[in-house]
Design an enzyme around this catalytic site. Sequence first.
Site, PDB file in Angstrom:
ATOM      1  N   THR A 123       0.825  -1.283   0.060  1.00  0.00           N
ATOM      2  CA  THR A 123      -0.211   0.046   0.032  1.00  0.00           C
ATOM      3  C   THR A 123       0.860   1.251   0.083  1.00  0.00           C
ATOM      4  OG1 THR A 123      -1.654   1.085   1.058  1.00  0.00           O
ATOM      5  CG2 THR A 123      -0.012  -0.115   2.529  1.00  0.00           C
ATOM      6  N   HIS A 163       2.628 -11.894  14.214  1.00  0.00           N
ATOM      7  CA  HIS A 163       3.758 -12.223  14.988  1.00  0.00           C
ATOM      8  C   HIS A 163       3.563 -14.025  15.335  1.00  0.00           C
ATOM      9  CE1 HIS A 163       7.501 -12.230  17.121  1.00  0.00           C
ATOM     10  NE2 HIS A 163       7.133 -11.284  17.972  1.00  0.00           N
TER      11      HIS A 163
END
Length: 414
Positions: A323, A375
Amino acid sequence: MAIVELKVPSPGESISEVVIARWVKNTGDVVEKDEVLAEIDSDKATLTLNAEESGKIEVLAAEGDTVKVGQVVVKIDTSFKPEAKKETPKVEVKVEAKKAEPKKEAVVSTGTYATGTPSVSAAKIMAENNIKSNQLNGSGKDGRITKQDVLAALSNGLPTAASVLSNSWQGGREKENVKMSSLRKTVAKRLVAVKNETAMLTTFNEIDMSAIYDIRAKYKDKFREVYGTNVGFMSFFTKAVTEALFHFPAVNGMIDGEEIVYHKYSDIGIAVSAPKGLMVPVLRNAELMSIAQIEAGIKELAIKARDGKLTIEEMTGGTFTITNGGVFGSMMSTPIINPPQSAILGMHNVVDRPMAINGQVVIRPMMYVALSYDHRIIDGKESVGFLVKVKEMLENPSRILFGGKNPEEVLLGL
């Protein structure tokens, strides 16, 4: 009398409801076969409802209504046929040829903003760009606003002085409630879900864009001459990302239940700000594309997004997203992962900054970049390593051709 019922088409397997965004035709109109009757918004794309037969229509749902896939929303009475249009143009051309000039002179001489009704095509463009009728001069019959009027105003730049005055703060207490589109509601739900269901972290770095600037300055004219398009930052970032994903496969993976899916290819989603909201069309197998092919692919998808013509297939199945908030002036941000992907790269604006290089302070065009990642599947070492690899390739673009290594390292077999 034969009646044909038109049902709401299915935009995709997982979609059961859609919204009637706009009726192009109304009850009592006589239409021809394949003529567009309505625009339908789904969670992922905009569809059109077309007449299956010629005849007079009866509309069974209002604009803004939520309807189920397969529900009958239009009936067509096929006993009515569109009138022949052969003789009509001849009569009207002669009549309007005499009357058109006085009317145009009247509109020009007043110098005021006409508040005529826009045509169907003009209304669509006005809605997409949040343009009001009092911002435009209607050049059509009786001050009717045409598509050309809207496009001309956009090309000249809006808002006009008059519209700024009419839309500025006036000290009142008015407010406006606007219903959220299906796309906006879906984006809202997905973004909240990402924050609640993933262990999202963001790591940052900065990239010296000097090498990319030099390449673009040196070859931009020849590139445009050969390929018919400009060479931008996004194609370099896309190419660098595909190489970095090869070295860090976890960044290109996703969680599926109790398994991790590692993709052996790079389907890169390119986030695009379209009139209807944020869309992420996908470049398939971007790792096999050249810079020119990536540029052409991005251009095609961006045009489709602007015109609301992206298909479900073109917006699903990506493995990684890029993006670019820099086009809006963003210095730094933390992009949100596009599920079910596990990472997203955020680009930002390029600013000349003083940098310490070899003991000297020099001015370099610098860009901050951000990698948001899940994560649960990507460790800190992998996320930082991935971003460093992207940085290295963009600061030394020849590395892109050699799998992220320096040419000398490849030559020495290191």
